[in-house]
Design an enzyme around this catalytic site. Sequence first.
Site, mmCIF file in Angstrom:
data_model
loop_
_atom_site.group_PDB
_atom_site.id
_atom_site.type_symbol
_atom_site.label_atom_id
_atom_site.label_comp_id
_atom_site.label_asym_id
_atom_site.label_seq_id
_atom_site.Cartn_x
_atom_site.Cartn_y
_atom_site.Cartn_z
ATOM 1 N N ALA A 41 0.836 -1.209 0.000
ATOM 2 C CA ALA A 41 0.000 0.000 0.000
ATOM 3 C C ALA A 41 0.869 1.255 0.000
ATOM 4 O O ALA A 41 0.551 2.246 -0.669
ATOM 5 C CB ALA A 41 -0.919 0.001 1.218
ATOM 6 N N SER A 89 23.538 -21.033 -27.883
ATOM 7 C CA SER A 89 22.805 -21.988 -27.052
ATOM 8 C C SER A 89 23.846 -22.888 -26.400
ATOM 9 O O SER A 89 25.042 -22.682 -26.576
ATOM 10 C CB SER A 89 21.829 -22.791 -27.906
ATOM 11 O OG SER A 89 22.514 -23.323 -29.009
ATOM 12 N N LYS A 122 19.972 -24.216 -14.667
ATOM 13 C CA LYS A 122 19.465 -24.015 -16.029
ATOM 14 C C LYS A 122 17.974 -23.711 -15.925
ATOM 15 O O LYS A 122 17.158 -24.587 -15.654
ATOM 16 C CB LYS A 122 19.704 -25.247 -16.895
ATOM 17 C CG LYS A 122 19.184 -24.997 -18.301
ATOM 18 C CD LYS A 122 19.835 -25.862 -19.337
ATOM 19 C CE LYS A 122 19.486 -25.371 -20.734
ATOM 20 N NZ LYS A 122 18.083 -25.005 -20.917
ATOM 21 N N GLU A 180 17.724 -15.115 -18.431
ATOM 22 C CA GLU A 180 16.482 -15.835 -18.718
ATOM 23 C C GLU A 180 15.295 -15.118 -18.079
ATOM 24 O O GLU A 180 15.358 -14.743 -16.906
ATOM 25 C CB GLU A 180 16.610 -17.253 -18.127
ATOM 26 C CG GLU A 180 15.698 -18.265 -18.753
ATOM 27 C CD GLU A 180 16.325 -18.951 -19.967
ATOM 28 O OE1 GLU A 180 17.396 -18.496 -20.457
ATOM 29 O OE2 GLU A 180 15.730 -19.931 -20.434
ATOM 30 N N LYS A 321 21.348 -31.842 -18.152
ATOM 31 C CA LYS A 321 19.889 -31.812 -18.051
ATOM 32 C C LYS A 321 19.362 -32.905 -17.132
ATOM 33 O O LYS A 321 19.869 -34.024 -17.113
ATOM 34 C CB LYS A 321 19.263 -32.022 -19.447
ATOM 35 C CG LYS A 321 19.693 -30.984 -20.475
ATOM 36 C CD LYS A 321 18.903 -29.712 -20.399
ATOM 37 C CE LYS A 321 17.550 -29.822 -21.044
ATOM 38 N NZ LYS A 321 17.566 -29.577 -22.488
ATOM 39 N N CYS A 433 -18.819 -46.180 -9.240
ATOM 40 C CA CYS A 433 -19.479 -47.453 -9.518
ATOM 41 C C CYS A 433 -20.340 -47.788 -8.314
ATOM 42 O O CYS A 433 -19.872 -47.749 -7.178
ATOM 43 C CB CYS A 433 -18.426 -48.539 -9.737
ATOM 44 S SG CYS A 433 -19.077 -50.209 -9.519
HETATM 45 C C1 9MJ Z 1 19.988 -21.039 -18.621
HETATM 46 N N1 9MJ Z 1 19.093 -21.321 -19.559
HETATM 47 O O1 9MJ Z 1 19.665 -21.031 -17.454
HETATM 48 C C2 9MJ Z 1 23.004 -20.220 -20.260
HETATM 49 N N2 9MJ Z 1 21.333 -20.710 -19.052
HETATM 50 O O2 9MJ Z 1 25.064 -19.584 -21.320
HETATM 51 C C3 9MJ Z 1 22.406 -20.486 -18.217
HETATM 52 N N3 9MJ Z 1 21.721 -20.550 -20.297
HETATM 53 C C4 9MJ Z 1 23.803 -19.937 -21.409
HETATM 54 N N4 9MJ Z 1 23.439 -20.188 -18.985
HETATM 55 C C5 9MJ Z 1 25.540 -19.413 -22.563
HETATM 56 N N5 9MJ Z 1 22.374 -20.564 -16.865
HETATM 57 C C6 9MJ Z 1 24.538 -19.657 -23.434
HETATM 58 C C7 9MJ Z 1 23.424 -19.990 -22.707
#
Ligand code: 9MJ
Length: 676
Positions: A41, A89, A122, A180, A321, A433
């Site tokens: 507020a 990427s 990531k 990101e 991953k 049922c």
């Molecule tokens: C993600 N997606 O969290 C990179 N990323 O670094 C992190 N992507 C990245 N680093 C270089 N933590 C290219 C992409």
Amino acid sequence: MIDPHGPDRADPAARAAWLRATLARHAHAYYVLDDPTIPDADYDRLYRELEQIEAADPALATADSPTRRVGAAPLGQFAPVRHSVPMLSLGNGFSDADVIAFDRRVAQALGEDAPEYAAELKFDGLAINLRYEDGLLVEAATRGDGATGENVTANIRTVQAIPLRLHTPNPPKLLDIRGEVLMFKGDFARMNARQREAGAKEFANPRNAAAGNLRQLDSRITAQRTLRFFAYGIGALEGAPMPPSHTALLDWYGELGVAVCAERAAVRGAQGLLAFFRDIGLRRVALPYEIDGVVYKVNQLAQQARMGFVSRAPRFAIAHKFPAQEATTLVQEIGVQVGRTGAITPVARLAAVTVGGVSVTNATLHNEDEVRRKDIRIGDTVIVRRAGDVIPEVVAFVPELRPADAREFVMPASCPVCGSPIVRGEDEAVARCAGGWVKCAAQRKGGLLHFVSRRAMDIEGLGEQLVDQLVERNLINTAADIYRLGFVALAELDRMADKSAQNVLAAIEKSKSTSLARFVYALGIRHVGEATAKALARHFGNLDALLQADEAALLEVADVGPVVARSILEFLNDALNLELIAQLRALGLAWPETAADRIASALQGKTFVLTGTLPNLSRDDAAALIEAAGGKVAGSVSKKTSYVVAGSDAGSKLAKAEALGVTIIDEMQLKRLLEE
Ligand code: 9MJ
């Protein structure tokens, strides 16, 4: 320290500058440091004041004013932006071996034994480049194909975790911050709840929500949905020295007021990387945002430069991953499953797909309303999610891939297992049922599997396949039949060696001595889960007290409300259930007397009437003590009264007790009874 009240309102320019700085500081505390400094507020009040000053004199509305986070008119489209340094990427790794191989490549290229890495999360969102000129945010672009992205500046300006002006008196001439954009799980749930209320489309997951909002042409809509940001990279830099390491880069971003994630570490060698991966894996579900793995980067930027790139990914970094939690596949059919309470659950039969490292062919659709709400049809391509141990579920269908002949699900009129009608009560979300466990083998099997399960009677070795066979062959119909099974019957089953049959019999025997809580839970009373079963056992102390409980007595149990009480009474009013309990006891099921049992049995079955004023105890206290010990307190004296507890000034109840020959005791004697 900024003056809490700010400069005089008589100087609008100074006042506006102070309001801008103050609002930016509070937004930073809230969205970047996760450490709010003022109530919403108060923030709103300061914000409105700034709006008024700027409305009176538009010249005072600078580009970095928080009021300028939301642009006005919706865009027709996003303009292309060419990245001055390509946005890369990451290469992927899925196993320990991939990580060890990566570390070996790095060690060889750098000629070092255990190279230093920056390990980070990531994030599962969208990569963005933020361009700051002389400290001011001038442009934000998506990655696109890495060379050219889309200009999403208007939407990015609404993200409170991204400063419109860097927090430094000496900003670099040019700085491209990369990171990101994502949506936190809580913000995602809140947004979907609002969408649902408004009858609008829900998003399948936070990533789709973040992408949808970022590519929203009307930034006023983006502004209503909380997007977040974490920085993890750099593009162009002019007018400031490049920090020596990735760690130093992120620390610098933090000083500039840009959000960086705290979950990061500098580690050495493959063992350091794998330890980080495992630690994050354990804590993943507890994080407030979704991640799909971790990222390892060579920490020293000079070493990064030496390693260079392959195609569009750096050789100095890799994403490790987690096994995918989501996958898309085809719905071949929608069937139904009958639960132990008769609940009918629609289940999507899927073309086999690997989700989170496990092959999935069935996914729950929860109930009929859920199928309609998500509009899942037979023939659809759907997103399937599996999280931890939970049953895989269908999240959403992919509209672009719906065939013209996709069919809607129809709830069958009768149970596929026993043929009894399927009914759905008014106000009930679930169809059932009507067969009950007497008619419906699915309910019998479900009930028996629950009875033997680990948290109930814990009969090891009596799993789904065995229960299926035993029910199919009519060898067991009720839980009591389990305790009548003999060696011969068991040993004759498919794939049952003598030794296994003996083990199962031993497990059955062992389960006979259990706890009251486990037994109550095993009965499978609707709405009585493990916690409620424990509360019931603790409160009543022994089974007979529970069996005799009326609604009022049940409602005294912490954990038990009207719905649960009614469900318990319904169960206990069914002669078949009472017969089953009697049989199980006759077959030798028993639980050690607990302390509660002993106290309870002291006054078990005894009825008390209180009259007059007791010297120490109030009437309520006395009643509570009697009930806690298993006795009952009644309002009037009859032949069935066990004791009348009389205090001073006792009246007609005392006279009646004397007339009927009921034992009369005082407070001292009551206490002695309670202690016995
Ligand atoms: C993600 N997606 O969290 C990179 N990323 O670094 C992190 N992507 C990245 N680093 C270089 N933590 C290219 C992409």
